[in-house]
Design an enzyme around this catalytic site. Structure first.
Site, PDB file in Angstrom:
ATOM      1  N   GLU A 199       3.462   2.834  10.136  1.00 33.13           N
ATOM      2  CA  GLU A 199       4.793   2.224  10.235  1.00 33.13           C
ATOM      3  C   GLU A 199       5.909   3.193   9.864  1.00 33.13           C
ATOM      4  O   GLU A 199       6.974   3.189  10.493  1.00 33.13           O
ATOM      5  CB  GLU A 199       4.855   0.991   9.332  1.00 33.13           C
ATOM      6  CG  GLU A 199       6.158   0.218   9.417  1.00 33.13           C
ATOM      7  CD  GLU A 199       6.113  -1.047   8.577  1.00 33.13           C
ATOM      8  OE1 GLU A 199       7.181  -1.490   8.138  1.00 33.13           O
ATOM      9  OE2 GLU A 199       5.010  -1.595   8.373  1.00 33.13           O
ATOM     10  N   ASP A 200       5.692   4.039   8.860  1.00 31.61           N
ATOM     11  CA  ASP A 200       6.794   4.828   8.299  1.00 31.61           C
ATOM     12  C   ASP A 200       6.663   6.333   8.470  1.00 31.61           C
ATOM     13  O   ASP A 200       7.526   7.082   7.989  1.00 31.61           O
ATOM     14  CB  ASP A 200       6.942   4.524   6.801  1.00 31.61           C
ATOM     15  CG  ASP A 200       7.370   3.090   6.539  1.00 31.61           C
ATOM     16  OD1 ASP A 200       8.037   2.512   7.413  1.00 31.61           O
ATOM     17  OD2 ASP A 200       7.022   2.553   5.473  1.00 31.61           O
TER      18      ASP A 200
END
Length: 732
Positions: free
Chosen positions: A76-77
């Protein structure tokens, strides 16, 4: 920040066979992936996944879950991908990390819809592997522990989401310790003053009752030891949020709560649980109605204990929970306590929860996704399922049905089976006929009375409290409305084929579905019935060479004063009932076919009004302004509502409206009012009088205007007359 060797040591303490190389590789990979990223606190971002992993080691979880926690934010990051995770750590861990990754690039209008869609994805992943839930809850717990570093707006949003979704979800999974901490942290940030007040009062009460608690612990432990029962007795105090919730729910003050303190008795086996109850009830009087056996009837989250309340030493009411060590472990850690890999084996996650009622509930909740509800509806249903305590009822054959507290026989019927709920017409509770709205109590035997062909009333949706029941009622209502529109559409289509002198064939219509962009014949008929599709287009789809010949409107029939004549609306002719002998165009979209159309009987409607059509089968459609109070009579009949709107730019015809003029009671008042209406280009169709007082007279005028602006101008000019006291439009 936790060191690499510290993470390995934590896991090795409960799992000597841990794969140290796997843990080390995950540590290094995540640290490099997050690089120089920082948290709101200023700490390196990598400290967050490490703390999440540390929380999970306290639950003694397997290597794959710990590694997934370390990697849970990488996809996600960071630039990491699912394919890369699969390649380096295997598809099992890749699946866990992907399940924890929020959806990106959601093309959704509202943040609520995005939240709901991400929650849907999370639950689907949890249904495949419950370890996703364990990592997500640990992730949320660490975020809540560090929430004071974020902005007040974000803090409030995250705390509210935690209190509404994640804390109840932890409770439903039996993870009471985690739920308590999530609730108290949310309470602290959402209502800091209330949190401080309750916490201070609890601290004072704890200091005040310290000796009494110690006395009860020692006396109870000694009494059980004399009977040969080795028990661990510990006093406990309710959590701040639990206390506050009870104060709010029961509208009582802190001083009125009698069960802030309780005692937990943990023994070796189930036989000793009931022996403890026998000893306690023999020594001290039991409080009637306060005995609950959650061993013979476990809660849906797998919680098992026996609860009782007695009048103990010093005439104090003492609440007791008696359970075995295994039950105590499950009560604290819930679904995580079912892990078969605690003995060192890395069992796949689905195995660990097959016998878990909590996990089975979650699977049933996921089943609602298959019914096509929107993400927002799904989120609403899940919240309904999460928030309620439970009652346990039985079918006549002895099947146990767990329902939220406050549930009715409607919820019970749908819990048994959707077809039972849809066909329910009555109920017997404990052998006696009762209303379907009756709240159910623990131990009730419920027999649903059914009638085939029955359709649940749409109003049931507001009565039902379970998500499953509400979703089923909504679907049944939609299906019923769809069937009614399809029936109306079939009649319109058959007449259209007759006028065209063409043979109607369902097989030919089915072959023409691609041209109509519909999936089934019923879809086509329902679209025609709703006014979304012109019946002539259906004929053309089957017979492409057909050319419709438009006929001019027939003149009004003087011998039939009840009809305006044949009117056109969006190219289709309508007979429109009315009281006048004049002919009016009725330019309204959404009303196609040979349907009689009339205006609301008390006040009418004019172009510019937002309007709605009410269908009366066999009679036609009545057009009302959307603000008409008469529409309240159709609230429970959504199948009769039609979405219609004006199709007009410059009105050339007059439309009916009703106004009430309160004027001075003197000669010439009516003439002045009538003259002004005439000067404004409007027409008076009827007038009646009411005598309000000797000085004022009320004129009820049925007038005709071009549109809403014209009507507003007329009303404004009337209000300006010196003889006029008030002017109001009547909308019936």
């Amino acid at each position: 920040m936790m060191r690499q060797y510290e993470l390995v040591d934590r896991v090795r303490k409960y799992n000597p066979q841990t794969d140290e190389d796997l843990l080390n590789r995950a540590y290094v990979y995540a640290m490099r992936a997050h690089g120089a990223q920082k948290r709101a606190s200023g700490d390196p971002y990598f400290t967050h996944p490490l703390e999440v992993a540390a929380i999970l080691t306290e639950m003694k979880l397997d290597d794959a879950t710990i590694v997934a926690a370390v990697l849970h934010d990488t996809i996600e990051d960071t630039s990491a991908t699912r394919a890369e995770i699969d390649q380096l750590f295997g598809p099992e861990i890749g699946s866990l990390v992907d399940g924890l990754t929020k959806l990106k690039k959601l093309d959704l209008v509202s943040k609520r819809a995005a939240q709901a869609e991400n929650f849907r994805k999370l639950l689907l992943a949890i249904a495949d592997d419950v370890r996703v839930l364990l990592v997500k809850l640990a992730d949320r717990l660490h975020n809540m522990r560090t929430l004071h570093y974020v902005s007040p707006e974000k803090r409030a949003r995250i705390a509210e989401e935690t209190l509404e979704i994640y804390a109840p979800l932890a409770g439903r999974m039996g993870m009471q310790n985690l739920r308590d901490e999530l609730e108290n942290l949310s309470f602290k940030y959402l209502m800091p003053e209330a949190f401080a007040m309750v916490s201070t009062r609890l601290e004072d009460l704890r200091d005040k009752n310290k000796e009494l608690i110690k006395t009860i612990e020692e006396e109870l432990t000694g009494e059980l030891a004399r009977r040969g029962i080795q028990a661990h007795v510990r006093g406990r105090q309710k959590q701040p949020y639990s206390v506050w919730s009870k104060m709010e729910r029961k509208s009582v003050a802190f001083e009125q709560l009698s069960d802030i303190f309780g005692f937990r008795v943990v023994v070796n086996d189930v036989d000793e649980v009931y022996r403890v109850i026998g000893v306690v009830h023999t020594k001290w009087p039991m409080v009637p109605g306060r005995f609950k056996d959650y061993i013979s009837t476990p809660k849906q989250n797998d919680y098992r204990s026996v609860h009782t309340t007695v009048v103990g030493p010093g005439r104090q009411r003492v609440e007791l929970q008696v359970r075995t060590h295994e039950m105590h472990d499950i009560a604290r850690h819930g679904i995580a306590a079912h892990a078969l890999y605690k003995d060192g084996r890395n069992a796949p996650a689905p195995v660990l929860s097959h016998e878990s009622n909590a996990y089975q509930w979650l699977k049933r909740t996921i089943d609602m996704l298959a019914d096509g509800d929107s993400p927002e509806e799904f989120l609403e249903h899940t919240r309904l399922e999460l928030f309620h305590d439970q009652v346990f009822c039985f079918t006549p054959k002895g099947r146990l049905i767990a329902l939220p507290r406050g549930a009715t026989p409607i919820d019970f019927a749908y819990a048994v089976h959707t077809s039972v709920g849809n066909s329910a017409v009555g109920v017997k509770i404990n052998g006696r006929l009762a209303p379907l709205l009756s709240p159910l109590a623990n131990g009730d035997e419920v027999e649903i009375i059914r009638a085939e062909g029955q359709t649940p009333p749409a109003a049931w949706e507001s009565i039902a409290i379970t998500g499953k029941a509400r979703a089923a009622i909504r679907r049944a209502s939609r299906d019923a409305v769809r069937a009614q529109y399809a029936g109306l559409g079939r009649q319109i289509v058959l007449r259209a084929f007759e006028r065209a002198a063409k043979k109607y064939s369902e097989d030919k219509l089915r072959a023409a579905l691609p041209r109509l962009a519909r999936a089934s014949v019923e879809d086509v008929l329902a679209a025609v019935g709703r006014g979304e599709m012109f019946s002539g287009d259906v004929v053309k789809s089957v017979y492409p060479d057909f050319k419709e010949e438009r006929r001019p409107a027939a003149p009004a029939n003087p011998a039939d004063p009840g009809w305006f004549g044949m009117q056109k609306a969006s190219g289709v002719q309508f007979k429109v009932p009315g009281a006048s002998g004049s002919i009016h165009a009725l330019p309204i979209r959404g009303l196609r076919g040979d349907l009689p159309v009339t205006f609301a009987p008390n006040g009418g409607a004019v172009p510019g009004d937002r309007i709605v059509g009410i269908l009366t089968p066999g009679e036609g459609v009545t057009v009302y302004p959307i603000q008409s109070p008469a529409l309240a009579a159709f609230d429970d009949q959504p199948e009769r509502w039609l979405d219609v709107r004006w199709d007009i730019d410059d009105a050339q015809e007059l439309f009916p409206a009703k106004v009430i003029v309160a004027a001075i009671n003197e000669p010439g008042s009516l003439g002045a009012v009538a003259s002004l209406i005439g000067e404004m280009g409007a027409n008076i169709d009827d007038v009646k009088f009411n005598k309000k007082s000797p000085d004022f007279r009320e004129m009820i005028l049925e007038i005709q205007v071009f549109d809403l602006k014209h009507l507003t101008d007329v009303l404004s000019r009337l209000r300006a007359l010196p003889i006029v006291n008030s002017v109001e439009r009547v909308i019936g």
